[in-house]
Write a protein that holds these residues in place. Structure first.
Motif, PDB file in Angstrom:
ATOM      1  N   LEU A   1       0.818  -1.204   0.000  1.00  8.22           N
ATOM      2  CA  LEU A   1       0.000   0.000   0.000  1.00  8.22           C
ATOM      3  C   LEU A   1       0.855   1.258   0.000  1.00  8.22           C
ATOM      4  CD1 LEU A   1      -2.840  -0.935   2.530  1.00  8.22           C
ATOM      5  CD2 LEU A   1      -3.096  -0.477   0.082  1.00  8.22           C
ATOM      6  N   GLY A   2       1.916   1.252   0.810  1.00 15.39           N
ATOM      7  CA  GLY A   2       2.792   2.419   0.869  1.00 15.39           C
ATOM      8  C   GLY A   2       3.421   2.743  -0.468  1.00 15.39           C
ATOM      9  N   LYS A   3       3.899   1.722  -1.155  1.00 12.85           N
ATOM     10  CA  LYS A   3       4.518   1.938  -2.464  1.00 12.85           C
ATOM     11  C   LYS A   3       3.490   2.384  -3.501  1.00 12.85           C
ATOM     12  CE  LYS A   3       8.190  -1.373  -1.499  1.00 12.85           C
ATOM     13  NZ  LYS A   3       8.714  -2.752  -1.726  1.00 12.85           N
ATOM     14  N   LYS A   4       2.286   1.844  -3.410  1.00 15.66           N
ATOM     15  CA  LYS A   4       1.238   2.242  -4.355  1.00 15.66           C
ATOM     16  C   LYS A   4       0.864   3.707  -4.152  1.00 15.66           C
ATOM     17  CE  LYS A   4      -3.336   0.880  -6.061  1.00 15.66           C
ATOM     18  NZ  LYS A   4      -4.517   0.005  -5.831  1.00 15.66           N
ATOM     19  N   MET A   5       0.745   4.132  -2.898  1.00 15.71           N
ATOM     20  CA  MET A   5       0.435   5.540  -2.633  1.00 15.71           C
ATOM     21  C   MET A   5       1.579   6.442  -3.080  1.00 15.71           C
ATOM     22  SD  MET A   5      -1.700   5.622   0.955  1.00 15.71           S
ATOM     23  CE  MET A   5      -0.506   4.717   1.955  1.00 15.71           C
ATOM     24  N   ALA A   6       2.800   6.020  -2.809  1.00 14.19           N
ATOM     25  CA  ALA A   6       3.958   6.832  -3.194  1.00 14.19           C
ATOM     26  C   ALA A   6       4.060   6.991  -4.704  1.00 14.19           C
ATOM     27  CB  ALA A   6       5.236   6.210  -2.638  1.00 14.19           C
ATOM     28  N   ALA A   7       3.569   6.005  -5.451  1.00 14.33           N
ATOM     29  CA  ALA A   7       3.589   6.111  -6.907  1.00 14.33           C
ATOM     30  C   ALA A   7       2.669   7.218  -7.401  1.00 14.33           C
ATOM     31  CB  ALA A   7       3.186   4.775  -7.531  1.00 14.33           C
ATOM     32  N   THR A   8       1.724   7.638  -6.580  1.00 14.24           N
ATOM     33  CA  THR A   8       0.788   8.686  -6.997  1.00 14.24           C
ATOM     34  C   THR A   8       1.277  10.091  -6.668  1.00 14.24           C
ATOM     35  OG1 THR A   8      -0.518   8.798  -4.943  1.00 14.24           O
ATOM     36  CG2 THR A   8      -1.084   7.068  -6.534  1.00 14.24           C
ATOM     37  N   ASN A   9       2.107  10.214  -5.635  1.00 15.22           N
ATOM     38  CA  ASN A   9       2.540  11.569  -5.244  1.00 15.22           C
ATOM     39  C   ASN A   9       4.037  11.804  -5.436  1.00 15.22           C
ATOM     40  OD1 ASN A   9       3.640  10.166  -3.056  1.00 15.22           O
ATOM     41  ND2 ASN A   9       2.117  10.881  -1.580  1.00 15.22           N
ATOM     42  N   GLY A  10       4.766  10.781  -5.866  1.00 17.66           N
ATOM     43  CA  GLY A  10       6.192  10.954  -6.104  1.00 17.66           C
ATOM     44  C   GLY A  10       7.053  10.929  -4.863  1.00 17.66           C
ATOM     45  N   TYR A  11       6.493  10.535  -3.722  1.00 10.50           N
ATOM     46  CA  TYR A  11       7.271  10.440  -2.497  1.00 10.50           C
ATOM     47  C   TYR A  11       8.090   9.138  -2.500  1.00 10.50           C
ATOM     48  CZ  TYR A  11       4.211  14.062  -0.362  1.00 10.50           C
ATOM     49  OH  TYR A  11       3.517  15.199  -0.054  1.00 10.50           O
ATOM     50  N   THR A  12       9.040   9.046  -1.578  1.00  7.35           N
ATOM     51  CA  THR A  12       9.825   7.823  -1.405  1.00  7.35           C
ATOM     52  C   THR A  12       9.172   6.948  -0.344  1.00  7.35           C
ATOM     53  OG1 THR A  12      11.909   8.873  -2.009  1.00  7.35           O
ATOM     54  CG2 THR A  12      12.054   6.884  -0.675  1.00  7.35           C
ATOM     55  N   PRO A  13       8.857   5.674  -0.661  1.00  3.38           N
ATOM     56  CA  PRO A  13       8.242   4.782   0.326  1.00  3.38           C
ATOM     57  C   PRO A  13       9.281   3.948   1.062  1.00  3.38           C
ATOM     58  CG  PRO A  13       8.101   3.791  -1.852  1.00  3.38           C
ATOM     59  CD  PRO A  13       8.864   5.089  -2.019  1.00  3.38           C
ATOM     60  N   GLU A  14       9.153   3.841   2.375  1.00  5.28           N
ATOM     61  CA  GLU A  14      10.076   3.012   3.142  1.00  5.28           C
ATOM     62  C   GLU A  14       9.572   2.830   4.572  1.00  5.28           C
ATOM     63  OE1 GLU A  14      13.876   4.905   3.057  1.00  5.28           O
ATOM     64  OE2 GLU A  14      13.082   6.839   3.626  1.00  5.28           O
TER      65      GLU A  14
ATOM     66  N   ARG B   1      -4.079  13.903  -2.996  1.00  3.82           N
ATOM     67  CA  ARG B   1      -5.486  13.515  -3.146  1.00  3.82           C
ATOM     68  C   ARG B   1      -5.633  12.035  -3.512  1.00  3.82           C
ATOM     69  NH1 ARG B   1      -9.726  13.107  -7.031  1.00  3.82           N
ATOM     70  NH2 ARG B   1     -11.642  14.193  -6.400  1.00  3.82           N
ATOM     71  N   GLU B   2      -4.911  11.594  -4.510  1.00  6.54           N
ATOM     72  CA  GLU B   2      -5.059  10.226  -4.981  1.00  6.54           C
ATOM     73  C   GLU B   2      -4.654   9.231  -3.896  1.00  6.54           C
ATOM     74  OE1 GLU B   2      -5.855   6.875  -7.214  1.00  6.54           O
ATOM     75  OE2 GLU B   2      -6.474   8.953  -7.549  1.00  6.54           O
ATOM     76  N   ALA B   3      -3.572   9.494  -3.196  1.00  3.29           N
ATOM     77  CA  ALA B   3      -3.126   8.587  -2.136  1.00  3.29           C
ATOM     78  C   ALA B   3      -4.178   8.475  -1.038  1.00  3.29           C
ATOM     79  CB  ALA B   3      -1.794   9.060  -1.566  1.00  3.29           C
ATOM     80  N   VAL B   4      -4.739   9.601  -0.656  1.00  2.89           N
ATOM     81  CA  VAL B   4      -5.780   9.615   0.371  1.00  2.89           C
ATOM     82  C   VAL B   4      -6.989   8.799  -0.073  1.00  2.89           C
ATOM     83  CG1 VAL B   4      -7.518  11.131   1.413  1.00  2.89           C
ATOM     84  CG2 VAL B   4      -5.090  11.741   1.532  1.00  2.89           C
TER      85      VAL B   4
END
Length: 470
Positions: free
Chosen positions: A376-389, A443-446
């Protein structure tokens, strides 16, 4: 599988290897390929920085408008979680992590402790709004260039306006008060908002750390977006028809007010609760939660430190209020809140538990649960460009809210470190012009996290195993 690590050894200041013996790949906090040095060189090119450079040596104190307040420093060298944890153990807050450098906030004593670890520090320019307030700036308001941010009173007024405009979708509850008596609000967004329906619940919290004002704007954006788009946006309409969404827009109203009380920024992090036997004020709310509190060298026991955890778990009134609220959502023996995000700044990260151990699972998390968090973290990060870890890939923390939400309440909880990616792009104090873009960016991640709240295990294809018939 790595070995259990309840209290990691942080004696080694720097090591090329992960403390568990696995090689740790270099991480750029925020996922940015631009070198920290380049960003800093741009910032230091400003006239204020040039003046400060002439005023003091690179590794010494500089003349500033607020010499009693903490400052940010660049520290080159720490390249592992253990090395960064050792820095945090000085009581400084680690604000930004790059492959072989960090930016931290420290007062004079903490900076001296970092130097004793063998590092050189370079003090960075204070934010533009840290200078004495310009003529015409009111005390208790944001400095010029930042007045698009909401003060506590302005945010409350906007919330009240939304409640009046959308009474069937939005309700306001005062769930408690801060140390100084300010109301802490929980806003519920849902169709049939006055009824407690048997629907999955989602929690969004903001502003644990006083200087992270962009997070209040994130909460206000969500309130406006969810209410104004109901009935016209099919996705939001479906969401509010089937979910109960809770938004706590300001966990630390006292600290936020103090940060701007003079009309300029104080770079304040903690709440404003006095500490017995000390003249130093405040507890770091995100080290005060009652799960693995103080367990693992991931917080400080010194009231003067940036990461002071308080004298006991949940000793901060603001943490008590929110903890009680979350527990109040246990209905029929089951926690109704299924997923959550706690918004912070800065560094552009999506983080998940645990912070107190380097292990992927640790005590209290199965491999499937970890895999659900990570997917889930990686999927959300793919929407906002953040780094997931995982949180501990940065450094060890204990007593943090997302660890408590999972470890104590079994809520799939994340921390979002919002814009910017670096000190050089504004750090804790980006200009108000970024608010619309950087709030909408999430928005998309939320929406994704709210949509999967009925069964987070669907992310790993195991809904039949974990959610069938629930």
């Amino acid at each position: 599988m790595t070995r259990p690590c309840q209290c990691p050894n942080t004696d080694a200041v720097a090591s090329p290897h992960h403390p568990t013996g696995e090689r740790m790949r270099p991480r750029l906090r925020g996922g940015r390929t631009t070198a920290l040095a380049a960003l800093l060189s741009l910032a230091l090119a400003a006239p204020i920085a040039a003046a400060q450079d002439r005023a003091a040596p690179a590794d010494g104190p500089r003349a500033t408008a607020h010499p009693e307040l903490p400052h940010q420093y660049e520290v080159s060298g720490p390249a592992t979680p253990a090395a960064r944890t050792a820095l945090a153990a000085t009581g400084a807050s680690v604000d930004e992590v790059h492959a072989r450098a960090v930016v931290l906030t420290a007062d004079r004593a903490q900076a001296a402790a970092v130097r004793r670890l063998g590092y050189r520090l370079r003090q960075l320019p204070d934010p533009p709004g840290a200078a004495p307030a310009a003529p015409g700036i009111r005390a208790g308001d944001f400095p010029r260039g930042y007045t698009g941010y909401h003060t506590y009173a302005e945010a409350t007024k906007e919330i009240d306006g939304l409640v009046a405009k959308y009474p069937t979708l939005l309700s306001k509850q005062v769930i408690g008060t801060s140390h100084e008596g300010r109301d802490i609000l929980a806003l519920k967004v849902s169709k049939n908002v006055a009824k407690d329906e048997n629907e999955p619940e989602v929690l969004f919290t903001a502003h644990q750390h006083a200087r992270e004002h962009l997070t209040v704007e994130m909460a206000l954006y969500l309130l406006g977006e969810l209410t104004s788009k109901y009935g016209t946006d099919a996705r939001i309409t479906k969401l509010l028809d089937s979910r109960e969404i809770w938004i706590i827009p300001d966990l630390n109203p006292d600290g936020g007010a103090y940060d701007i009380a003079t009309g300029s920024f104080r770079s304040w992090r903690k709440n404003r609760q006095p500490n017995a036997g000390s003249s130093r004020v405040g507890t770091d709310l995100n080290r005060n939660w009652d799960f693995k509190w103080g367990c693992c060298d991931g917080s400080s026991g010194d009231p003067g430190d940036e990461t002071y955890r308080g004298p006991s778990p949940a000793s901060a009134p603001e943490v008590q209020v929110v903890s009680k609220f979350v527990r109040s959502r246990i209905v029929g023996g089951k926690q109704q809140i299924k997923t959550a995000i706690d918004f912070h700044t800065y560094s552009e990260l999506v983080l998940w538990p645990f912070g107190f151990t380097y292990d992927e699972t640790g005590p209290g998390m199965t491999q499937d649960e970890h895999d659900t968090f990570a997917t889930l973290g990686k999927k959300m990060a793919a929407t906002n460009g953040y780094t997931p870890e995982q949180s501990s890939e940065l450094y060890i923390t204990d007593g943090a809210i997302d660890d408590w939400l999972w470890g104590d309440q079994r809520i799939f909880a994340y921390t979002f470190e919002m814009y910017p990616s670096s000190f050089g792009s504004g750090g804790f104090y980006p200009k108000d012009s970024v608010i619309p873009k950087e709030t909408a960016r999430n928005r998309e991640a939320v929406l994704q996290l709210a949509e999967i709240a009925d069964c987070p295990y669907r992310a790993i294809g195991k809904e039949q195993q974990y959610c069938h018939g629930s």
